[in-house]
Every structure is written in structure tokens, then in C-alpha cells.
Write a protein that holds these residues in place. Structure first.
Motif, short mmCIF file in Angstrom:
data_model
loop_
_atom_site.label_atom_id
_atom_site.label_comp_id
_atom_site.label_asym_id
_atom_site.label_seq_id
_atom_site.Cartn_x
_atom_site.Cartn_y
_atom_site.Cartn_z
N ALA A 4 -3.22 25.09 7.16
CA ALA A 4 -2.90 24.25 6.01
C ALA A 4 -1.45 23.79 6.07
O ALA A 4 -1.12 22.62 5.79
CB ALA A 4 -3.17 24.99 4.71
N ALA A 5 -0.57 24.72 6.45
CA ALA A 5 0.84 24.36 6.57
C ALA A 5 1.04 23.30 7.65
O ALA A 5 1.79 22.33 7.46
CB ALA A 5 1.68 25.60 6.87
N GLY A 6 0.38 23.50 8.80
CA GLY A 6 0.48 22.49 9.87
C GLY A 6 -0.09 21.15 9.46
O GLY A 6 0.46 20.09 9.80
N SER A 7 -1.20 21.19 8.74
CA SER A 7 -1.82 19.94 8.28
C SER A 7 -0.91 19.21 7.31
O SER A 7 -0.79 17.97 7.36
CB SER A 7 -3.17 20.23 7.63
N LEU A 8 -0.28 19.98 6.40
CA LEU A 8 0.64 19.35 5.45
C LEU A 8 1.83 18.73 6.17
O LEU A 8 2.28 17.62 5.83
CB LEU A 8 1.13 20.38 4.43
N TYR A 9 2.33 19.43 7.18
CA TYR A 9 3.46 18.90 7.95
C TYR A 9 3.05 17.62 8.67
O TYR A 9 3.78 16.61 8.64
CB TYR A 9 3.93 19.96 8.94
N GLY A 10 1.90 17.65 9.31
CA GLY A 10 1.42 16.46 10.01
C GLY A 10 1.12 15.31 9.06
O GLY A 10 1.44 14.14 9.36
N ALA A 11 0.52 15.63 7.92
CA ALA A 11 0.22 14.57 6.95
C ALA A 11 1.49 13.94 6.41
O ALA A 11 1.57 12.72 6.22
CB ALA A 11 -0.61 15.14 5.81
N GLY A 12 2.51 14.79 6.18
CA GLY A 12 3.79 14.25 5.71
C GLY A 12 4.41 13.33 6.74
O GLY A 12 4.87 12.22 6.41
N ASN B 192 0.81 -1.22 0.00
CA ASN B 192 0.00 0.00 0.00
C ASN B 192 0.84 1.27 0.00
O ASN B 192 0.30 2.37 0.18
CB ASN B 192 -0.92 0.01 1.23
N ASP B 193 2.14 1.13 -0.19
CA ASP B 193 3.00 2.32 -0.18
C ASP B 193 2.61 3.31 -1.26
O ASP B 193 2.58 4.53 -1.03
CB ASP B 193 4.47 1.91 -0.35
N ALA B 194 2.31 2.82 -2.45
CA ALA B 194 1.94 3.71 -3.55
C ALA B 194 0.66 4.48 -3.23
O ALA B 194 0.55 5.69 -3.48
CB ALA B 194 1.76 2.92 -4.85
N ALA B 195 -0.32 3.80 -2.61
CA ALA B 195 -1.58 4.47 -2.26
C ALA B 195 -1.34 5.51 -1.17
O ALA B 195 -1.94 6.60 -1.20
CB ALA B 195 -2.60 3.43 -1.78
N ILE B 196 -0.46 5.20 -0.22
CA ILE B 196 -0.15 6.17 0.84
C ILE B 196 0.49 7.41 0.23
O ILE B 196 0.14 8.56 0.57
CB ILE B 196 0.77 5.53 1.89
N LYS B 197 1.41 7.21 -0.70
CA LYS B 197 2.08 8.35 -1.34
C LYS B 197 1.08 9.15 -2.19
O LYS B 197 1.14 10.39 -2.22
CB LYS B 197 3.23 7.84 -2.21
N ASP B 198 0.17 8.47 -2.87
CA ASP B 198 -0.83 9.17 -3.69
C ASP B 198 -1.75 10.00 -2.81
O ASP B 198 -2.12 11.14 -3.18
CB ASP B 198 -1.64 8.16 -4.50
N ASN B 199 -2.16 9.43 -1.67
CA ASN B 199 -3.02 10.19 -0.76
C ASN B 199 -2.32 11.45 -0.27
O ASN B 199 -2.92 12.54 -0.20
CB ASN B 199 -3.42 9.32 0.43
N LEU B 200 -1.04 11.31 0.09
CA LEU B 200 -0.29 12.47 0.55
C LEU B 200 -0.17 13.51 -0.57
O LEU B 200 -0.33 14.72 -0.34
CB LEU B 200 1.09 12.04 1.03
N LEU C 275 -4.28 19.83 -2.60
CA LEU C 275 -5.44 20.59 -2.17
C LEU C 275 -5.07 21.71 -1.20
O LEU C 275 -5.66 22.79 -1.25
CB LEU C 275 -6.44 19.64 -1.49
N LEU C 276 -4.10 21.49 -0.35
CA LEU C 276 -3.80 22.46 0.70
C LEU C 276 -2.67 23.43 0.34
O LEU C 276 -2.53 24.47 0.98
CB LEU C 276 -3.42 21.74 2.00
N THR C 277 -1.86 23.08 -0.67
CA THR C 277 -0.71 23.92 -0.99
C THR C 277 -1.10 25.36 -1.30
O THR C 277 -0.45 26.30 -0.82
CB THR C 277 0.09 23.31 -2.16
N PRO C 278 -2.16 25.64 -2.10
CA PRO C 278 -2.52 27.05 -2.36
C PRO C 278 -2.85 27.82 -1.09
O PRO C 278 -2.55 29.02 -0.99
CB PRO C 278 -3.74 26.93 -3.28
#
Length: 285
Positions: A173-181, A83-91, A97-100
Motif C-alpha cells: 500500500a505504501a509503495g502504491s501510494l508513492y507510485g500513485a503520487g 483535468n487537474d482537479a480530477a487527477i487530484k481527486d483520484n489521488l 483507501l490505502l492509507t489505513p
């Protein structure tokens, strides 16, 4: 001058068991003797069991292939990283979505805000213009100044609130991206660790798979060892039962020899005595 004479004795002794125990002992020995002819071969049941073992061995271990496949799968990670590919795709999708919002490009881009600002501007304009028109000063400098100030006062809080909201969204959004990463990388690392553990387990299973492949040959060797060992064990057991009896009640043969040194006088006396015995004795009356 002395001489030496040597004498030799032959001695034979025989030990017999206690008479009352002889019948029982003979009966035991007779029973053992009756077992001797068959002790050097397998019974039918023993031969049949060994034949069955060898037949099963020739058929092979039915789990050898499955064990080998399991070992191969574990050595390849055991599916831990499927499931590594799916995890990377989700990230990646989440980041898209959050980068803008995280990079600030969405600050002040609320399309619904403009309609709200337009409504405030219209309300303020109508109110101020109507007041100045009623006073006969419509279109005057004071009218324009009051109109501009009124619109600014009406729209400034809305714009400031939206700006603060946009900045908050950017930080979130920045915090969410950091946490998601971090969460995604943590899952990927866990999957890698599981794959490594599976690979290590695969080494052990690989040995088991090899043992499973050799199971048939090892079973045949073990059966053949029993095929030879059982008769030998039987004979050894009988020999162990008979040997003590034979040793306890056997015949003992022995030879005793010795030497004796005699003086010249002793030798002469012995010779004279022998010669005297040769002469006939005369009886005087």
C-alpha cells in the motif's frame, strides 16, 4: 605686340534611322503613342479587381474573431489543465483507501480471521477434552495444559500468516501510494508544461490575430498602392521604350568656340590685306 581673336561655330547634326527600318520604327512608335492616353489610368478590369479587393477588405477578415479566441484560449493554457482537479481527486480517493493499510492500522484487523481462530480453538478443545475424559482425567491440570498448548499450536501459524500478509499489504500500500503520487504529479507537471507551451504559442497566434484585425486596412492600402502604381508603371514602361529611340535618332546641337593669338606683324598683314581689298584693282594694258 600680339593680340587675340576669338571665333565661334554653331554646329547642328541630325541622325536619321536606316531608311529601310523607318516604316517599322514609325509603326512601333505610333502604336506606343496610341497607348499613352490610357497608360495613365486603370483598365476596367483592373479597377473592378481593386474595387472587389477593397469591398472584401471593408467586410473584414472572417477569421479574425476565431483567431482572437484561439489566441486567448492558448494564452490561458489551452485547456491543458482542465483535468487537474480530477487527477487530484483520484489521488486523494486512492490515498484514502490505502492509507489505513499503509500506516499499519489494519494489521490484525481481518474480521474473518477470528472465526477461523475460534473454529481451531473449538476443534482442539473438543479433541483434547475428549481424550482426557476418556482417561478419567477431565478437568485436570494436565488437561488444561494440553488444551492451551494445542490451541496455541493450532492458531499460531494462522496468526503468523495473517500478520505477514498484513505487513505485506502495508508495504504494498505504501509503495502504491508513492507510485500513485508520482504518477499524479507527473501528469500535473505535464499538464503545466503543455499549458506553458500553449501560452507561448498563444503569443504567436496573438500576433496573427492582430494581423487578421488589420487585414482589411492593409488590403485597402495595398489596393490603393496598386491603383496609383499601375498607371505609373505603364507610363514608365512606355517612357523606357521611347527614350532609347529618341536618343538614337535625335538632333544634336553644339557650339564650338576657340581663340587664336597673332603677332603684331600678322595683325598688320591681315589689316593691310583687308585695306587692299577695298581699293579698286587697275588693269594695265
Amino acid at each position: 605686340m600680339g593680340g587675340t581673336s576669338t571665333s565661334t561655330q554653331q554646329q547642328t547634326s541630325q541622325t536619321n534611322p536606316y531608311a529601310s527600318a523607318a516604316p517599322a520604327l514609325n509603326g512601333i512608335l505610333n502604336n506606343i503613342n496610341s497607348l499613352v492616353p490610357s497608360a495613365g489610368s486603370l483598365t476596367g478590369a483592373q479597377a473592378g479587381a481593386l474595387n472587389t479587393i477593397e469591398a472584401n477588405a471593408n467586410a473584414g477578415n472572417p477569421y479574425a474573431a476565431a483567431t482572437g479566441n484561439l489566441a486567448t484560449g492558448l494564452l490561458n493554457g489551452g485547456g491543458a489543465q482542465n483535468n487537474d482537479a480530477a487527477i487530484k481527486d483520484n489521488l486523494s480517493s486512492y490515498q484514502g483507501l490505502l492509507t489505513p493499510f499503509a500506516n499499519g492500522s489494519m494489521v490484525g484487523q481481518n474480521k474473518a480471521l477470528q472465526a477461523q481462530l475460534d473454529a481451531i480453538g473449538s476443534d482442539v478443545t473438543n479433541q483434547v477434552n475428549s481424550q482426557f475424559a476418556a482417561a478419567g482425567r477431565d478437568g485436570s491440570g494436565a488437561n488444561l495444559q494440553a488444551l492451551g498448548r494445542g490451541i496455541a499450536q493450532g492458531t499460531a501459524p494462522v496468526i503468523a500468516s495473517q500478520y505477514n500478509t498484513d505487513i505485506g499489504n502495508q508495504l504494498n500500500a505504501a509503495g502504491s501510494l508513492y507510485g500513485a503520487g508520482n504518477a499524479s504529479y507527473g501528469m500535473l507537471n505535464q499538464n503545466q508544461a503543455a499549458a506553458n507551451a500553449n501560452a507561448q504559442a498563444g503569443v504567436g497566434v496573438g500576433t496573427q490575430a492582430l494581423d487578421a484585425q488589420n487585414w482589411g486596412a492593409n488590403s485597402i492600402l495595398a489596393a490603393e498602392a496598386q491603383r496609383q502604381g499601375i498607371p505609373i508603371q505603364n507610363l514608365t514602361t512606355l517612357l523606357g521604350a521611347v527614350s532609347p529611340v529618341a536618343q538614337a535618332f535625335g538632333t544634336t546641337n553644339g557650339t564650338t568656340s576657340g581663340s587664336q593669338t597673332m603677332s603684331g606683324a600678322q595683325q598688320f598683314g591681315t589689316i593691310a590685306q583687308g585695306i587692299g581689298n577695298l581699293w579698286p584693282k587697275t588693269k594695265f594694258t
